[in-house]
Design a protein around this motif. Structure first.
Motif, PDB file in Angstrom:
ATOM      1  N   GLY C 663       0.818  -1.215   0.000  1.00 41.75           N
ATOM      2  CA  GLY C 663       0.000   0.000   0.000  1.00 41.75           C
ATOM      3  C   GLY C 663       0.846   1.256   0.000  1.00 41.75           C
ATOM      4  N   ALA C 664       2.166   1.110   0.188  1.00 40.19           N
ATOM      5  CA  ALA C 664       3.046   2.281   0.233  1.00 40.19           C
ATOM      6  C   ALA C 664       2.973   3.037  -1.088  1.00 40.19           C
ATOM      7  CB  ALA C 664       4.476   1.850   0.509  1.00 40.19           C
ATOM      8  N   PRO C 665       2.943   4.375  -1.021  1.00 39.68           N
ATOM      9  CA  PRO C 665       2.894   5.156  -2.254  1.00 39.68           C
ATOM     10  C   PRO C 665       4.200   5.069  -3.034  1.00 39.68           C
ATOM     11  CG  PRO C 665       2.970   6.599  -0.336  1.00 39.68           C
ATOM     12  CD  PRO C 665       2.856   5.203   0.186  1.00 39.68           C
ATOM     13  N   ILE C 666       4.069   5.134  -4.347  1.00 43.56           N
ATOM     14  CA  ILE C 666       5.218   5.152  -5.246  1.00 43.56           C
ATOM     15  C   ILE C 666       5.348   6.578  -5.777  1.00 43.56           C
ATOM     16  CG2 ILE C 666       6.153   4.230  -7.399  1.00 43.56           C
ATOM     17  CD1 ILE C 666       4.448   1.699  -6.903  1.00 43.56           C
ATOM     18  N   TRP C 667       6.549   7.144  -5.626  1.00 45.45           N
ATOM     19  CA  TRP C 667       6.761   8.544  -5.982  1.00 45.45           C
ATOM     20  C   TRP C 667       7.656   8.652  -7.213  1.00 45.45           C
ATOM     21  CZ3 TRP C 667       4.680  12.420  -2.730  1.00 45.45           C
ATOM     22  CH2 TRP C 667       4.197  11.964  -1.474  1.00 45.45           C
ATOM     23  N   VAL C 673       2.591   8.465  -7.934  1.00 47.57           N
ATOM     24  CA  VAL C 673       2.144   7.926  -9.224  1.00 47.57           C
ATOM     25  C   VAL C 673       1.393   6.603  -9.048  1.00 47.57           C
ATOM     26  CG1 VAL C 673       4.035   9.024 -10.468  1.00 47.57           C
ATOM     27  CG2 VAL C 673       4.288   6.651  -9.668  1.00 47.57           C
ATOM     28  N   GLY C 674       1.423   6.032  -7.867  1.00 44.63           N
ATOM     29  CA  GLY C 674       0.736   4.751  -7.656  1.00 44.63           C
ATOM     30  C   GLY C 674       1.102   4.196  -6.297  1.00 44.63           C
ATOM     31  N   THR C 704      10.608   6.143  -6.348  1.00 40.33           N
ATOM     32  CA  THR C 704      10.998   6.277  -4.951  1.00 40.33           C
ATOM     33  C   THR C 704       9.886   5.713  -4.070  1.00 40.33           C
ATOM     34  OG1 THR C 704      12.226   8.270  -5.499  1.00 40.33           O
ATOM     35  CG2 THR C 704      11.736   7.894  -3.177  1.00 40.33           C
ATOM     36  N   ILE C 705      10.288   4.816  -3.165  1.00 41.79           N
ATOM     37  CA  ILE C 705       9.332   4.240  -2.214  1.00 41.79           C
ATOM     38  C   ILE C 705       9.987   4.304  -0.838  1.00 41.79           C
ATOM     39  CG2 ILE C 705       7.978   2.195  -1.607  1.00 41.79           C
ATOM     40  CD1 ILE C 705       8.447   1.241  -4.545  1.00 41.79           C
TER      41      ILE C 705
END
Lengths: 128, 402, 727
Positions: C663-667, C673-674, C704-705
């Motif tokens: 569930g961590a955001p992707i930057w 971005v997802g 980046t995560i």
């Protein structure tokens, strides 16, 4: 309540007319019992083999169900968990019993209560 | 007098004119908020809001009054968070007592997949600047001592997300606050007036046919709930929206005792205690689509059982009232706001079970769209055109539905 | 005999209701207001045995009954929970439900009820009469019609009826004037009941409601009454009579159903009382005539708006006492007859516990190996409608058993279906987006299941059986969570196409054990499977003496054999495999290890990695779709969207260090971005592997995560050539 017994039988999926013919074999005495789940679908107990006049019929041993043979008094004790009209004697009735999908067949001196083996424990917890 | 009698608000009614700059169909929260923001933010006051029954008679007066922004996609989190902010300031801005109360929202999980969903929610909420934290059962018990962590022995609580800004407000008062603010600036609100068709000039919508005569308009907005498909059909528009009943019930009022809003991601039910002390309880919308507002006993049974599992003290509370609203559910479970492709007609719909949360931001953004003729960035992802372009906004998991 | 009211004992007489006992003691069950003793108003409600808002007039007194009056100001208290024994009372609900069916239910045993019952019986219909004097407390009428009743012993009765006749009669009006919340005011009916039970009301004045100007009192009790002509009459008790009554039609108004009828007074037209000018209109919510006038003057000029602005009619009796007066007020002010608002289950409220009585939520299924898992120390979790082992202690140990040795997984929950018939190939070609006709007997193929929108709803295998008699037959598998939906989906499509195909769901009849790991073949040889099938082959063979359908595939990345077998033989098969493999280090694995293992192979799990609108293209699974087939479900949608700009794609990603939370955001460039859908720090690969969505174009190669760089790749991360799965 005692543990249920496995329901041993055959599951038959075939054209309705072919199943009708199996249900009422002309002339010969019937040695098995058919529980008609749907027009094209039945559980047959009391025989290990069955001839069905449908080349594509699916005839497989059935393992999905367990059953209790309840006395009429035992069945009366769980009736209040059944919200649908009970079937006529000898006719298969299907519906939720205490929220669990189940089938009943009412005979003169007993009642068959049939349920998926995967839900038997849950039904026992809820009924008894 | 009880302490909840409305003493501040004053509603002013007008007879309809034959023409307005803006005609808004639907006198619920979204329609009235749009009129309010047109008047207050853009100085546009030659506006009529047309309501078939009485203001707030649809879902605005039937919802369970929860305000939250703990959604699962950034576009929704940002939109609803803006709504949370506007709600927080609404009493100060309008001078009306909407009984806004920040209580926090516990969203409990009883399975590993439920926990996975809540962990994910926490991650994305925080990344979008929304305070939602993961809490363990001990912390849940501290936040809400009444929770049975065994879930009635059947639904053990593994953890929860705690949405800090989760709030409630009195739904009727929100409707009236916007209505008064709009009325006092010259907006006409026409109750008991049904829209029976749209006036067309070629393809363009130039007004509405009503039970009290035709009314022409520079622009028409549909803020209708439940019957939106009928309104859209008058413009030859088909919407990817189905209508489902949503039920809720409320108990008698008891002394205050339930602090936060309590919800379950696996059981899909929720409860909050109102200012009057009533437990306000609901669950997901009905699977079968329907325009019916009949209440069912089956709903009452299953929702009551879920509540008894989670909060055993409720079993001795008496049920006061049960009712049903109608939710417009879009194909991707997100609202639809903006232009329709039909000149002169804009729309706000698909508000499902989350319409109340979206009233301030939805009204403010639609007002900006009408006033400027451009779609504001915050609601651009929610345009109707997203379906044809295959840019859906699926967020089923965050809508309290499954 | 005594009951206890506010901690003080009160004597009562045989046959007394709690309300009558309290009045007998010259007290009032609440803090004032006229008493009707007929269940219509809320003025006698008190907390009885822990349940507040209980009508004392409908509760029989019994020794030791504990009554607490609601507080004069504020709401009754919320009680903390009594200790709960979830085993003894899993539902937390004490009462049980009796169920009945009837042709006709008549509610009310008065004149009109009795007439309705006789008329129905004369037509030969089965009639059930429900009435308070028979111990029935009818709490609601729901669509069906379904009548909900509380019985005297606390049980519930649900009656399904073809027709319902509501013959509940009429209620007496409560006085609305200054002083109407004093103690010592009774309706004529209440006074009659009290005198019949020998209660002494002291000095009594009887006044017609229409003649009433005000009621005088001191210390909260009536001392006198002033009539319209200004006459003041001292009294200890005031009896208010009226030529107006109001229909007890609340039950009729609850449901709009052509089979629910009101009869007699409950269905008759009534004249409204005079418009009230002063006093408390709604005793439950404490709303005065002045309050109504104030909200009216502020523009709340619709009965519903007045109700919502003042709360008039929203209390315990839901308008039972105040509705006629409220309607009279609105009618007088507006000049238009005001209709009553919708009826709710009201004057005989249910508790939440009573509503939940004998209710059950969806059951969770157990596999035949449930007890084996428990014995092996499994932590069971609910997943897709089933109880399944999450892990057996340490999921990394289970992971290594699969990667380096052999392990068993209980996959009984997989959907399994037999299809046959002359049109079976045609049906499957239309259902699945890949080709079916070229699957050779004894072989199987991985398939996607799409809906009309081209969105992935399930996946599984299609196995073509070796024909024994020239008829074509296939075995289909589905995911555990998708099985029941898939069965209905496939039946519905086959029926709507009118194709000649037989369908038999085998999900519940057959269990399945997945034997997986580099030593899997060795273990199977030991239990009699001399020639295990090759990759994507399937055979019918005995394993440890149990007839099995053996499917060779691989979800874990290692050689895997799914043994589909009769449910009744599961335990013996499982135990035989565990025993035969003990020196190989065989151990079971749970879902947690399985999710990690498949992630290393990049296999998506429908519903976890996919979203409700995931097309094959978005999942990089175009290879499983043959758009050049003439037709299949979802083809039109996929063709329509094929040329559209697509902004989302599921990617594989790797990074150093611990796994981010799922569930961590992707930057990318400071923008989200997802998000990560699956993540696992692989001890075998020495890095973190992930699946996740990018929903912005152009798609980035590095993201980046958790503030750390991650490399975007295409899975699988492990054994890219598939050599191990085929070994």
């Amino acid at each position: 309540m005692r543990a249920p017994d496995a329901l041993i039988g055959l599951r038959v999926v075939a054209k309705p007319a072919a199943l009708d013919a199996v249900a009422a074999p002309d002339g010969r005495p019937k040695t098995w019992t058919m529980l008609r789940i749907a027009p094209d679908d039945a559980i047959v107990t009391g025989t290990a083999t069955l001839t069905v006049d449908d080349p594509f019929a699916i005839v497989e041993p059935e393992y999905a169900f367990v059953h209790w043979r309840l006395t009429t008094a035992e069945f009366d004790g769980i009736k209040r968990h059944i919200e649908w009209p009970l079937p006529a004697p000898g006719v298969l009735g299907q519906g939720l019993i205490a929220g669990v999908a189940a089938k009943v067949v009412i005979a003169s001196d007993h009642v068959l209560l049939i349920v998926s083996a995967s839900l038997a424990d849950e039904l026992m917890d809820r009924l008894w | 007098m009880n302490e909840f009698v409305e003493t501040l608000l004053e509603l002013t009614w007008h007879e309809p004119k034959s023409s307005y700059d803006v005609v808004i169909i639907g006198g619920g929260g979204h329609g009235l908020a749009t009129a309010y923001y047109l008047a207050t933010r853009h100085g546009i006051t030659n506006v009529a809001v047309i309501e078939a029954d009485y203001i707030g008679s649809g879902n605005s007066g039937r919802n369970t009054t929860i305000i939250r922004a703990n959604y699962g996609i950034p576009e929704s989190i940002r939109f609803y968070n803006h709504s949370v902010d506007l709600y927080r300031n609404l009493e100060a801005e309008t001078g009306c007592r909407i009984m806004h109360a920040n209580k926090g929202l516990i969203w409990m999980a009883h399975t590993e997949s439920g926990m996975r969903a809540e962990r994910s929610r926490v991650q994305l909420n925080n990344a979008c600047g929304v305070e939602t934290v993961l809490v363990d059962p001990i912390e849940i018990k501290r936040l809400c001592p009444q929770v049975d962590l065994t879930g009635g022995g059947r639904y053990p609580v593994l953890g929860a997300s705690f949405h800090v800004p989760g709030s409630t407000a009195r739904h009727d008062r929100v409707v009236w606050a916007y209505a008064q603010g709009a009325m006092h600036r010259g907006v006409h609100v026409l109750q008991g007036t049904s829209v029976t068709g749209l006036l067309r000039d070629g393809d363009r919508v130039v007004g509405v046919k009503t039970s009290r005569g035709d009314i022409s308009a520079g622009i028409v907005m549909s803020a209708v709930g439940g019957d939106v498909s009928t309104i859209a059909a008058h413009a030859g528009l088909r919407l990817p929206v189905r209508t489902h009943p949503l039920q809720a019930f409320v108990t008698n009022g008891y002394a205050q005792g339930l602090g936060p809003i309590v919800s379950s991601t696996d059981l899909l039910c929720y409860v909050s205690q109102t200012a009057r002390g009533q437990m306000l309880i609901g669950h997901e919308f009905e699977r079968e689509s329907s325009y019916s507002r009949q209440s069912s006993f089956q709903f009452l049974q299953s929702c009551s059982l879920k509540m008894a599992y989670l909060l055993p003290f409720v079993r001795n509370l008496k049920i006061l009232r049960q009712w049903t609203g109608r939710c417009d559910i879009s194909a991707d479970f997100s609202p639809i706001m903006g232009f329709t492709g039909v000149e002169g007609l804009v729309i706000t719909t698909g508000w499902g079970t989350w319409g109340f949360k979206g009233i301030p931001a939805g009204g403010e953004q639609m007002a900006e769209l009408i006033a400027t003729g451009r779609t504001p960035d915050l609601i651009a992802p929610f345009a109707l055109s997203r379906f044809a372009a295959d840019h859906p906004m699926a967020d089923q998991g965050s809508t309290g539905t499954r | 005999m005594r009951i206890v009211v506010d901690e003080q004992p009160i004597e009562y007489a045989e046959g007394d209701s709690v309300a009558v006992a309290i009045v007998r003691a010259d007290q009032h069950p609440q803090h004032g207001g006229a008493l009707c003793l007929a269940g219509d108003c809320g003025n006698c409600c008190a907390e009885i045995d822990g349940v507040a808002f209980t009508r004392t007039c409908l509760t029989a007194a019994r020794p030791g009954l504990r009554v607490n009056r609601h507080p004069a100001v504020g709401a009754p208290p919320l009680h903390p929970d009594p200790p709960v024994n979830p085993v003894a009372s899993p539902n937390h609900v004490a009462s049980t439900v009796q169920r009945e069916r009837a042709d006709v239910v008549v509610i009310g045993a008065g004149e009109s009820g009795t007439a309705a019952a006789s008329a129905a019986r004369a037509e030969g219909r089965a009639v059930t009469v429900l009435a308070g004097e028979l111990g029935h407390d009818v709490v609601g009428v729901y669509p069906g019609p379904l009548v909900i009743v509380r019985l005297a012993d606390g049980d519930m009765l649900h009656v399904h009826a073809h027709d319902v006749v509501i013959a509940t009669g009429a209620a007496e009006l409560h006085p609305v004037c200054d002083g109407n919340m004093l103690r010592g005011i009774f309706t004529a009916g209440a006074a009659e009941k009290l005198s019949a039970t020998g209660v002494d009301l002291g000095m009594v004045a009887t006044v017609e409601l229409e003649q009433l100007r005000s009621i005088e009192g001191s210390d909260g009790h009536v001392t006198g009454v002033v009539t319209a002509d200004g006459t003041s009459t001292p009294c200890h008790s005031l009896i208010v009579t009226s030529r107006h009554t109001s229909p007890r039609d609340l039950l009729a108004r609850m449901v709009s159903d052509p089979h629910v009828h009101a009869a007699g007074a409950a269905g008759a037209h009534f004249e409204l009382p005079p418009c009230p000018t002063t006093g408390v209109v709604c005793a439950c919510s404490k709303v005065t005539v002045d309050d109504l006038q104030m909200v009216w003057d502020k523009g709340f000029q619709h009965l519903e708006l007045i109700k919502r602005a003042s709360l008039c009619g929203t209390g315990t009796c839901q308008g039972g006492a105040c509705m006629p007066h409220l309607r009279a007020f609105v009618t007088a002010k507006s000049g238009q007859a005001a209709a009553p608002f919708t009826g709710r289950p009201a004057s005989r409220q249910l508790t939440i516990g009573e509503a939940a009585a004998d209710m059950h939520l969806d059951p969770f299924r157990r596999t035949a190996l449930h007890d084996e898992h428990i014995a092996l120390g499994a932590r069971m979790d609910r997943f897709g409608g089933w109880w399944r082992p999450w892990n057996y202690g340490d999921y990394l140990d289970e992971y290594w058993a699969v990667r380096e040795g052999v392990s068993l997984g209980d996959v009984s929950t997989l959907g399994k279906m037999i299809v046959s018939g002359p049109d079976v190939v045609e049906a499957l070609e239309r259902i699945y987006p890949t080709t079916i006709h070229d699957i050779r007997p004894g072989r199987s193929r991985y398939v996607l299941l799409l809906n009309e929108r081209g969105h992935l709803i399930d996946d599984g295998m299609v196995c073509r059986e070796t024909s024994v008699d020239g008829t074509d037959r296939f075995v289909l598998t589905f995911t555990s969570g998708g099985a029941s939906f898939a069965e209905a989906w496939i039946r519905d499509w086959i029926e709507s196409w009118g194709l000649d195909v037989h369908v038999l769901d085998r999900t519940l009849a057959l269990s399945a054990i997945n034997v997986t790991g580099p030593l899997a073949s060795e273990l199977l040889r030991r239990v009699g499977l001399d020639e295990p099938p090759r990759f994507l082959q399937h055979v019918h063979a005995d394993v440890a003496g149990v007839p099995c359908h053996v499917l060779r595939l691989s979800f874990t990345g290692e050689a895997s054999f799914e043994l589909h077998h009769p449910r009744i033989h599961s335990v013996e098969l499982w135990q035989a495999l565990m025993a035969a493999g003990s020196d190989l280090g065989v151990r079971p694995h749970g879902l947690q290890a399985l999710f990690a293992l498949r992630l290393e192979k990049g296999h998506v799990i429908v519903g976890m990695d996919t979203e409700m609108d995931s097309t094959p293209r978005r999942l990089n699974m175009d290879w499983a779709v043959k758009l050049d087939k003439p037709n299949f479900i979802g083809r039109t949608a996929l063709l329509r969207t094929a040329d559209l700009d697509d902004r989302r794609r599921l990617f594989g990603m790797t990074m150093d260090g611990p796994a981010p939370v799922e569930g961590a955001p992707i930057w990318v460039d400071g923008q989200i971005v997802g998000h990560v859908t699956s993540s696992f720090h692989s001890p075998g690969l020495g890095k973190t592997v992930m699946l996740g969505w990018q929903k912005h174009t152009p798609f980035a190669d590095t993201v980046t995560i958790d503030d750390r760089p991650a490399l975007v790749t295409h899975p699988p991360f492990y054994d890219a050539e598939g050599a191990r799965a085929r070994a």
